[in-house]
Design a protein around this motif. Structure first.
Motif, PDB file in Angstrom:
ATOM      1  N   PRO A  22      24.620  41.367  71.259  1.00  0.00           N
ATOM      2  CA  PRO A  22      24.733  42.560  70.232  1.00  0.00           C
ATOM      3  C   PRO A  22      26.298  43.110  70.225  1.00  0.00           C
ATOM      4  O   PRO A  22      26.758  43.000  71.200  1.00  0.00           O
ATOM      5  CB  PRO A  22      23.767  43.445  71.134  1.00  0.00           C
ATOM      6  CG  PRO A  22      23.886  42.980  72.449  1.00  0.00           C
ATOM      7  CD  PRO A  22      24.239  41.542  72.453  1.00  0.00           C
ATOM      8  N   ALA A  23      26.511  43.497  68.979  1.00  0.00           N
ATOM      9  CA  ALA A  23      27.869  44.100  68.890  1.00  0.00           C
ATOM     10  C   ALA A  23      27.870  44.504  67.319  1.00  0.00           C
ATOM     11  O   ALA A  23      27.268  43.884  66.361  1.00  0.00           O
ATOM     12  CB  ALA A  23      29.036  42.943  69.025  1.00  0.00           C
ATOM     13  N   ASP A  24      28.581  45.635  67.170  1.00  0.00           N
ATOM     14  CA  ASP A  24      28.663  46.298  65.963  1.00  0.00           C
ATOM     15  C   ASP A  24      29.791  45.369  64.731  1.00  0.00           C
ATOM     16  O   ASP A  24      29.466  45.472  63.736  1.00  0.00           O
ATOM     17  CB  ASP A  24      29.410  47.618  66.335  1.00  0.00           C
ATOM     18  CG  ASP A  24      28.545  48.536  66.838  1.00  0.00           C
ATOM     19  OD1 ASP A  24      27.226  48.437  67.165  1.00  0.00           O
ATOM     20  OD2 ASP A  24      28.911  49.627  67.368  1.00  0.00           O
ATOM     21  N   ASP A  25      30.774  44.707  65.405  1.00  0.00           N
ATOM     22  CA  ASP A  25      31.439  43.937  64.652  1.00  0.00           C
ATOM     23  C   ASP A  25      32.294  42.870  65.412  1.00  0.00           C
ATOM     24  O   ASP A  25      31.914  42.646  66.717  1.00  0.00           O
ATOM     25  CB  ASP A  25      32.651  45.032  63.968  1.00  0.00           C
ATOM     26  CG  ASP A  25      33.479  45.682  65.239  1.00  0.00           C
ATOM     27  OD1 ASP A  25      33.633  45.055  66.317  1.00  0.00           O
ATOM     28  OD2 ASP A  25      33.788  46.882  65.045  1.00  0.00           O
ATOM     29  N   GLU A  28      34.279  43.355  68.545  1.00  0.00           N
ATOM     30  CA  GLU A  28      33.526  43.757  69.706  1.00  0.00           C
ATOM     31  C   GLU A  28      32.904  42.594  70.392  1.00  0.00           C
ATOM     32  O   GLU A  28      33.080  42.625  71.432  1.00  0.00           O
ATOM     33  CB  GLU A  28      32.451  44.882  69.226  1.00  0.00           C
ATOM     34  CG  GLU A  28      31.573  45.290  70.373  1.00  0.00           C
ATOM     35  CD  GLU A  28      30.424  46.355  70.228  1.00  0.00           C
ATOM     36  OE1 GLU A  28      30.647  47.057  69.102  1.00  0.00           O
ATOM     37  OE2 GLU A  28      29.675  46.229  70.939  1.00  0.00           O
ATOM     38  N   GLU A  45      28.782  45.852  79.517  1.00  0.00           N
ATOM     39  CA  GLU A  45      28.465  46.695  78.414  1.00  0.00           C
ATOM     40  C   GLU A  45      28.665  48.049  78.721  1.00  0.00           C
ATOM     41  O   GLU A  45      29.168  49.037  78.011  1.00  0.00           O
ATOM     42  CB  GLU A  45      26.705  46.874  78.568  1.00  0.00           C
ATOM     43  CG  GLU A  45      25.969  45.785  77.646  1.00  0.00           C
ATOM     44  CD  GLU A  45      24.435  45.714  77.899  1.00  0.00           C
ATOM     45  OE1 GLU A  45      23.973  46.187  79.017  1.00  0.00           O
ATOM     46  OE2 GLU A  45      23.607  45.866  76.783  1.00  0.00           O
ATOM     47  N   GLN A  49      30.925  50.328  76.350  1.00  0.00           N
ATOM     48  CA  GLN A  49      30.639  51.817  75.974  1.00  0.00           C
ATOM     49  C   GLN A  49      31.532  52.786  76.314  1.00  0.00           C
ATOM     50  O   GLN A  49      31.892  53.712  75.398  1.00  0.00           O
ATOM     51  CB  GLN A  49      29.401  51.885  76.592  1.00  0.00           C
ATOM     52  CG  GLN A  49      28.941  53.333  76.093  1.00  0.00           C
ATOM     53  CD  GLN A  49      28.520  53.322  74.576  1.00  0.00           C
ATOM     54  OE1 GLN A  49      27.863  52.381  73.992  1.00  0.00           O
ATOM     55  NE2 GLN A  49      28.902  54.632  73.916  1.00  0.00           N
ATOM     56  N   LYS A  52      34.507  52.450  73.415  1.00  0.00           N
ATOM     57  CA  LYS A  52      33.899  53.278  72.265  1.00  0.00           C
ATOM     58  C   LYS A  52      33.992  54.653  72.430  1.00  0.00           C
ATOM     59  O   LYS A  52      34.450  55.334  71.635  1.00  0.00           O
ATOM     60  CB  LYS A  52      32.433  52.776  72.100  1.00  0.00           C
ATOM     61  CG  LYS A  52      32.254  51.535  71.591  1.00  0.00           C
ATOM     62  CD  LYS A  52      30.611  51.422  71.054  1.00  0.00           C
ATOM     63  CE  LYS A  52      30.590  49.791  70.561  1.00  0.00           C
ATOM     64  NZ  LYS A  52      28.898  49.522  70.529  1.00  0.00           N
ATOM     65  N   GLN A  58      38.868  49.605  68.686  1.00  0.00           N
ATOM     66  CA  GLN A  58      39.480  49.364  67.299  1.00  0.00           C
ATOM     67  C   GLN A  58      40.750  48.467  67.554  1.00  0.00           C
ATOM     68  O   GLN A  58      41.614  48.941  68.331  1.00  0.00           O
ATOM     69  CB  GLN A  58      39.717  50.451  66.411  1.00  0.00           C
ATOM     70  CG  GLN A  58      38.178  51.482  66.235  1.00  0.00           C
ATOM     71  CD  GLN A  58      38.420  52.660  65.606  1.00  0.00           C
ATOM     72  OE1 GLN A  58      39.212  52.988  64.778  1.00  0.00           O
ATOM     73  NE2 GLN A  58      38.111  53.749  66.282  1.00  0.00           N
TER      74      GLN A  58
END
Length: 217
Positions: A22-25, A28, A45, A49, A52, A58
């Motif tokens: 699982p990852a947003d982009d 990540e 994880e 987090q 983030k 970013q």
DNA sequence: CACCAGGGTGGTT
DNA sequence: AACCACCATGGT
């Protein structure tokens, strides 16, 4: 050779975690690939987090961030000193290459050799990035796959990485299948007995029982 | 207490 | 080319 499609089906028959990475982009995923080295995903994880929460996950931000600040956010992932320096360097590399979008346009073999130039990115991490961040049809060879393969041979012989790549590539086709296959291998590997040379003593021996039948002469 | 986790690097033989 | 120590936290 080992017919890994039968291994796939055997492992896939067992219920397991679904969406594996699982990852947003894409970034990540790459950060996760570096952090998870020799570490549990659980601890990664937490680190992700915390990155983030600090707004650090970013490329441009991480590129400018102080190493000490990165360190304090990723301690849970272990090896935090070298990993923090590598993450910052990773961000610098991506920026220097014109960003993720530009990298995405490179051919797979070219992209692989580029990734291998990054400090802290070896063969396995590079392949994981290619498969999970860039959706390229790549075989990820890790310790679990090596052990699994050796147990599928008659006398637990080691199988060369080149053979593993070839055999998996010829029996597991497509990005989504390769994606799922590596996930299945890792999930199975976690619960597989490591100390015994044979599978007979393992809690999970169904795979090795059926797997041995999947061997060619 | 010991051992391990979704590796990679640098040094030594 | 095959070993080896090292990196470091968190869970069992």
């Amino acid at each position: 050779m080992i017919r890994f499609n039968e291994v796939y089906e055997t492992l896939n028959a067992k219920p397991g975690p679904q969406h594996w990475w699982p990852a947003d982009d894409q970034f990540e995923v790459i950060v996760g690939a570096m952090l998870v080295q020799r570490t549990t995903w659980r601890n990664v994880e937490l680190a992700i987090q915390r990155l983030k929460d600090a707004g650090m996950l970013q490329i441009e931000v991480l590129h400018r961030e102080r190493v000490a600040a990165i360190q304090s956010r990723i301690k849970s992932a272990g090896f935090f000193r070298i990993k923090a320096a590598r993450l910052k360097n990773l961000a610098a590399f991506i920026v220097g290459q014109g960003g993720i979008t530009a990298l995405s346009k490179r051919p797979t073999s070219e992209l692989r050799s580029l990734l291998l130039q990054i400090d802290g990115v070896g063969p396995e991490t590079a392949d994981a990035i290619l498969l999970y961040a860039f959706a390229r049809p790549v075989v990820v060879v890790d310790a679990y796959l090596r052990r699994l393969a050796s147990r599928l041979t008659a006398s637990d012989e080691a199988v060369p990485d080149a053979s593993l790549r070839e055999w998996v590539a010829t029996t597991i086709k497509g990005v989504s299948r390769l994606n799922a296959f590596h996930a299945l291998v890792v999930e199975h590997g976690k619960s597989q007995c490591k100390k015994r040379p044979r599978c007979a003593q393992c809690k999970i021996n169904a795979l090795c029982q059926t797997g041995r039948a999947a061997l060619d002469a």
